[in-house]
Enzyme design. Structure first.
Site, mmCIF file in Angstrom:
data_model
loop_
_atom_site.group_PDB
_atom_site.id
_atom_site.type_symbol
_atom_site.label_atom_id
_atom_site.label_comp_id
_atom_site.label_asym_id
_atom_site.label_seq_id
_atom_site.Cartn_x
_atom_site.Cartn_y
_atom_site.Cartn_z
ATOM 1 N N ALA A 1 -5.902 12.445 8.475
ATOM 2 C CA ALA A 1 -4.775 13.193 9.044
ATOM 3 C C ALA A 1 -3.504 12.353 8.972
ATOM 4 O O ALA A 1 -2.677 12.362 9.875
ATOM 5 C CB ALA A 1 -5.090 13.591 10.485
ATOM 6 N N GLY A 2 -3.378 11.601 7.900
ATOM 7 C CA GLY A 2 -2.203 10.757 7.713
ATOM 8 C C GLY A 2 -1.050 11.553 7.112
ATOM 9 O O GLY A 2 -0.886 12.752 7.387
ATOM 10 N N GLN A 3 -0.267 10.866 6.277
ATOM 11 C CA GLN A 3 0.918 11.502 5.685
ATOM 12 C C GLN A 3 0.531 12.713 4.820
ATOM 13 O O GLN A 3 1.127 13.777 4.933
ATOM 14 C CB GLN A 3 1.652 10.483 4.806
ATOM 15 C CG GLN A 3 2.223 9.311 5.577
ATOM 16 C CD GLN A 3 3.555 9.649 6.191
ATOM 17 O OE1 GLN A 3 3.680 10.603 6.956
ATOM 18 N NE2 GLN A 3 4.562 8.883 5.864
ATOM 19 N N ILE A 4 -0.461 12.520 3.941
ATOM 20 C CA ILE A 4 -0.859 13.639 3.071
ATOM 21 C C ILE A 4 -1.625 14.683 3.885
ATOM 22 O O ILE A 4 -1.387 15.887 3.744
ATOM 23 C CB ILE A 4 -1.701 13.155 1.874
ATOM 24 C CG1 ILE A 4 -0.912 12.144 1.036
ATOM 25 C CG2 ILE A 4 -2.113 14.345 0.991
ATOM 26 C CD1 ILE A 4 -1.648 11.611 -0.182
ATOM 27 N N VAL B 1 -8.550 12.623 -2.897
ATOM 28 C CA VAL B 1 -7.186 12.167 -3.196
ATOM 29 C C VAL B 1 -7.065 10.647 -2.999
ATOM 30 O O VAL B 1 -6.177 9.993 -3.529
ATOM 31 C CB VAL B 1 -6.153 12.907 -2.287
ATOM 32 C CG1 VAL B 1 -4.729 12.503 -2.617
ATOM 33 C CG2 VAL B 1 -6.297 14.420 -2.429
ATOM 34 N N ARG C 1 -3.149 -0.203 0.373
ATOM 35 C CA ARG C 1 -3.171 -1.634 0.058
ATOM 36 C C ARG C 1 -2.045 -2.319 0.823
ATOM 37 O O ARG C 1 -0.915 -1.891 0.774
ATOM 38 C CB ARG C 1 -2.987 -1.803 -1.450
ATOM 39 C CG ARG C 1 -3.222 -3.220 -1.922
ATOM 40 C CD ARG C 1 -3.509 -3.201 -3.402
ATOM 41 N NE ARG C 1 -3.241 -4.480 -4.021
ATOM 42 C CZ ARG C 1 -3.330 -4.687 -5.321
ATOM 43 N NH1 ARG C 1 -3.652 -3.707 -6.123
ATOM 44 N NH2 ARG C 1 -3.088 -5.871 -5.820
ATOM 45 N N HIS D 1 -5.821 7.859 -13.249
ATOM 46 C CA HIS D 1 -4.579 7.871 -12.482
ATOM 47 C C HIS D 1 -4.111 6.428 -12.372
ATOM 48 O O HIS D 1 -4.681 5.644 -11.649
ATOM 49 C CB HIS D 1 -4.854 8.449 -11.101
ATOM 50 C CG HIS D 1 -3.652 8.560 -10.245
ATOM 51 N ND1 HIS D 1 -2.541 9.267 -10.616
ATOM 52 C CD2 HIS D 1 -3.389 8.073 -9.014
ATOM 53 C CE1 HIS D 1 -1.647 9.198 -9.640
ATOM 54 N NE2 HIS D 1 -2.138 8.483 -8.666
HETATM 55 P P1 A3D Z 1 -2.208 7.500 5.376
HETATM 56 O O1 A3D Z 1 -0.991 8.119 5.946
HETATM 57 O O2 A3D Z 1 -2.475 6.048 5.632
HETATM 58 O O3 A3D Z 1 -3.476 8.349 5.887
HETATM 59 C C1 A3D Z 1 -4.791 7.946 5.727
HETATM 60 C C2 A3D Z 1 -5.564 8.371 6.967
HETATM 61 O O4 A3D Z 1 -6.941 8.070 6.768
HETATM 62 C C3 A3D Z 1 -5.128 7.629 8.251
HETATM 63 O O5 A3D Z 1 -4.699 8.585 9.211
HETATM 64 C C4 A3D Z 1 -6.382 6.911 8.689
HETATM 65 O O6 A3D Z 1 -6.559 6.871 10.107
HETATM 66 C C5 A3D Z 1 -7.470 7.751 8.048
HETATM 67 N N1 A3D Z 1 -8.750 7.065 7.896
HETATM 68 C C6 A3D Z 1 -8.988 5.742 7.638
HETATM 69 N N2 A3D Z 1 -10.316 5.537 7.600
HETATM 70 C C7 A3D Z 1 -10.922 6.728 7.837
HETATM 71 C C8 A3D Z 1 -12.264 7.141 7.918
HETATM 72 N N3 A3D Z 1 -13.270 6.278 7.759
HETATM 73 N N4 A3D Z 1 -12.521 8.452 8.157
HETATM 74 C C9 A3D Z 1 -11.512 9.325 8.337
HETATM 75 N N5 A3D Z 1 -10.209 8.997 8.261
HETATM 76 C C10 A3D Z 1 -9.942 7.709 8.029
HETATM 77 O O7 A3D Z 1 -2.255 7.672 3.792
HETATM 78 P P2 A3D Z 1 -1.669 8.893 2.928
HETATM 79 O O8 A3D Z 1 -2.008 10.184 3.582
HETATM 80 O O9 A3D Z 1 -0.262 8.614 2.553
HETATM 81 O O10 A3D Z 1 -2.550 8.692 1.595
HETATM 82 C C11 A3D Z 1 -3.937 8.937 1.627
HETATM 83 C C12 A3D Z 1 -4.609 8.414 0.366
HETATM 84 O O11 A3D Z 1 -4.137 9.132 -0.772
HETATM 85 C C13 A3D Z 1 -4.352 6.934 0.044
HETATM 86 O O12 A3D Z 1 -5.560 6.348 -0.407
HETATM 87 C C14 A3D Z 1 -3.333 6.988 -1.075
HETATM 88 O O13 A3D Z 1 -3.386 5.848 -1.890
HETATM 89 C C15 A3D Z 1 -3.815 8.215 -1.792
HETATM 90 N N6 A3D Z 1 -2.840 8.843 -2.710
HETATM 91 C C16 A3D Z 1 -3.321 9.302 -3.890
HETATM 92 C C17 A3D Z 1 -2.480 9.911 -4.791
HETATM 93 C C18 A3D Z 1 -3.012 10.413 -6.092
HETATM 94 O O14 A3D Z 1 -2.290 10.964 -6.872
HETATM 95 C C19 A3D Z 1 -4.419 10.208 -6.411
HETATM 96 C C20 A3D Z 1 -1.121 10.059 -4.479
HETATM 97 C C21 A3D Z 1 -0.656 9.592 -3.261
HETATM 98 C C22 A3D Z 1 -1.533 8.982 -2.365
#
Ligand code: A3D
EC number: 1.1.1.37
Length: 321
Positions: A11-14, A119, A83, A176
Site C-alpha cells: 500500500a505504498g506509492q504505487i 510490479v 534500494r 526491465h
Molecule cells: P513503496 O512506496 O516503498 O511501497 C512498498 C510497500 O510495500 C510499502 O508500503 C511497504 O510497507 C510494503 N511492504 C514491504 N514488505 C512487505 C511485505 N512483506 N508484505 C506486504 N507489503 C510489504 O514503493 P512503491 O510503491 O513506489 O514501489 C513498489 C515496487 O515497485 C518497488 O519494488 C519498485 O522498485 C517497483 N517499481 C517497479 C516498476 C516497474 O516498471 C517494474 C516501476 C516503478 C516501481
C-alpha cells in the site's frame, strides 16, 4: 453480477495510486494490504471518502492479514523495499525475494484462482520468484514493465512529433532495465513506422536514438527528480491497463513479462514479450521477427535476467520445490 475483487499487496506509492485508479474505473472492490499497520486502512478510508465526490461505487478495505484477499480475481503486487544507499543489488534481491515468498504463500492460500501482476523490482526476477512461491500456473502470473516502458517511449515520441499520444504506438521487448529493447521498426504514428517518419523529415535518426536512450533510462530520470522514491503514477496506470484487459476479457496485445517455454529461443524464464491478455490470463505469446541487431540486444537482455534469476536460485534453492 457480483463485483470483481482486486487485491493490492503493498500500500505504498504505487499501491495507493492503484487503489484510486481501480476506484475511478470501477474495476471492482479493492482490498489494500500491507505489513505496515494503519497505512492500508488510512489510504482505503481516504479514497472511499473521495468516492462520493468523484462518483464511483467501490468498497475499499485496508488489511494487515492475508485472509482479507480471499477469493480475489486480480492481485497486483508492489510489496517490497526500495534500494537504499549502501545496499547492494544482491542485498535488495535477497530482501525482496523473501517478500515474494510471503506474498506467494498468501496468494496460494487465499487467492489461488487470481490473475497476478507483479510490479516489485527487480521485476523479471521477482515475477519468477512470485510464480514459484505461489505455485500458480505460469499463464496466470505476469510482470508489469513493458506497458510502462512503451508508454514512456510513446510519450516522448508524441512530444517530439507534436501529435496526440493516442496515435503513437511503441514496442519494447526484453527485461526491465537499461538493456531493454525498444523496437523502433514496430513503433510509429497511426501505422506509419518510425523509420518512415525519419525519411519524411518528421524527425532525425539522432533524435530517435536519443529518445530510445531516454526510454531505457526512464525510471532513473524520475528517481533523480524525486530524490526519494521512484515513479508511481505511470507504473500504476500500466498495471491497471493489464488488469482491465483480464477482467473485461479485452484481449489487448500488451508487452508484459511472461513465462517463456522456448519462444524467442528462451526457456523457463520470464521476459518482456508481446502477449494477449484476456479472461484466460496470458492467452498467447506473440513471436515477432527480429533482425540481427534486435536479436543481439534481446540476447544481452536475456543474459542479465538469467544472471538475476541465477542469484535468486542461489539465495533460495528450494523456492517452489
Ligand atoms: P513503496 O512506496 O516503498 O511501497 C512498498 C510497500 O510495500 C510499502 O508500503 C511497504 O510497507 C510494503 N511492504 C514491504 N514488505 C512487505 C511485505 N512483506 N508484505 C506486504 N507489503 C510489504 O514503493 P512503491 O510503491 O513506489 O514501489 C513498489 C515496487 O515497485 C518497488 O519494488 C519498485 O522498485 C517497483 N517499481 C517497479 C516498476 C516497474 O516498471 C517494474 C516501476 C516503478 C516501481
Amino acid at each position: 453480477m457480483a463485483r470483481a475483487k482486486i487485491a493490492l499487496i503493498g500500500a505504498g506509492q504505487i499501491g495507493g495510486t492503484l487503489a484510486l485508479l481501480a476506484g475511478l474505473k470501477e474495476l471492482g472492490d479493492v482490498v489494500l494490504f500491507d505489513v505496515a499497520e494503519g497505512i492500508p486502512q488510512g489510504k482505503s478510508l481516504d479514497i472511499a471518502e473521495a468516492s462520493p465526490v468523484l462518483g464511483f461505487d467501490v468498497a475499499f478495505v485496508g488489511a494487515n492479514g492475508y485472509e482479507a484477499i480471499e477469493g480475489a480475481d486480480v492481485v497486483i503486487v508492489t510489496a517490497g523495499v526500495p534500494r537504499k544507499p549502501g545496499m547492494s543489488r544482491s542485498d535488495l534481491l535477497g530482501i525482496n525475494l523473501k517478500v515474494m515468498e510471503q506474498v506467494g504463500a498468501g496468494i496460494a492460500q487465499f487467492a489461488p484462482d487470481a490473475f497476478v501482476i507483479c510490479v516489485t523490482n527487480p521485476l523479471d526476477a521477482m515475477v519468477w520468484a512470485l510464480q514459484k512461491a505461489s505455485g500458480l500456473p505460469t499463464h496466470k502470473v505476469v510482470g508489469m514493465a513493458g506497458v510502462l516502458d512503451s508508454a514512456r517511449f510513446r510519450y516522448f515520441l508524441a512530444d517530439e512529433f507534436d501529435v496526440s499520444v493516442e496515435d503513437v504506438t511503441a514496442f519494447v521487448l526484453g527485461g526491465h532495465g537499461d538493456d531493454m529493447v525498444p523496437l523502433v521498426r514496430y513503433s510509429g504514428v497511426a501505422g506509419i513506422p518510425l523509420p518512415d517518419l525519419v525519411k519524411m523529415g518528421w524527425t532525425s535518426q539522432d533524435k530517435v536514438d536519443a529518445i530510445v536512450d531516454r526510454t531505457r533510462k526512464g525510471g532513473g530520470e524520475i528517481v533523480n527528480l524525486l530524490k526519494t522514491g521512484s515513479a508511481f503514477y505511470a507504473p500504476a496506470a500500466s498495471a491497471i491497463e493489464m488488469a482491465t484487459s483480464y477482467l473485461r476479457d479485452k484481449k489487448r496485445l500488451l508487452p508484459a513479462a511472461a513465462y517463456l517455454t522456448g519462444q524467442y529461443g528462451v526457456d523457463e524464464l520470464y521476459l518482456g514479450v508481446p502477449v494477449i491478455i484476456g479472461a484466460g490470463g496470458v492467452e498467447r505469446i506473440v513471436e515477432i521477427e527480429l533482425d540481427a541487431n534486435e536479436r543481439a540486444m534481446l540476447d544481452k537482455s536475456v543474459a542479465s535476467v538469467r544472471e538475476l534469476v541465477g542469484e535468486c536460485q542461489k539465495i533460495a534453492p528450494d523456492l517452489g520445490a
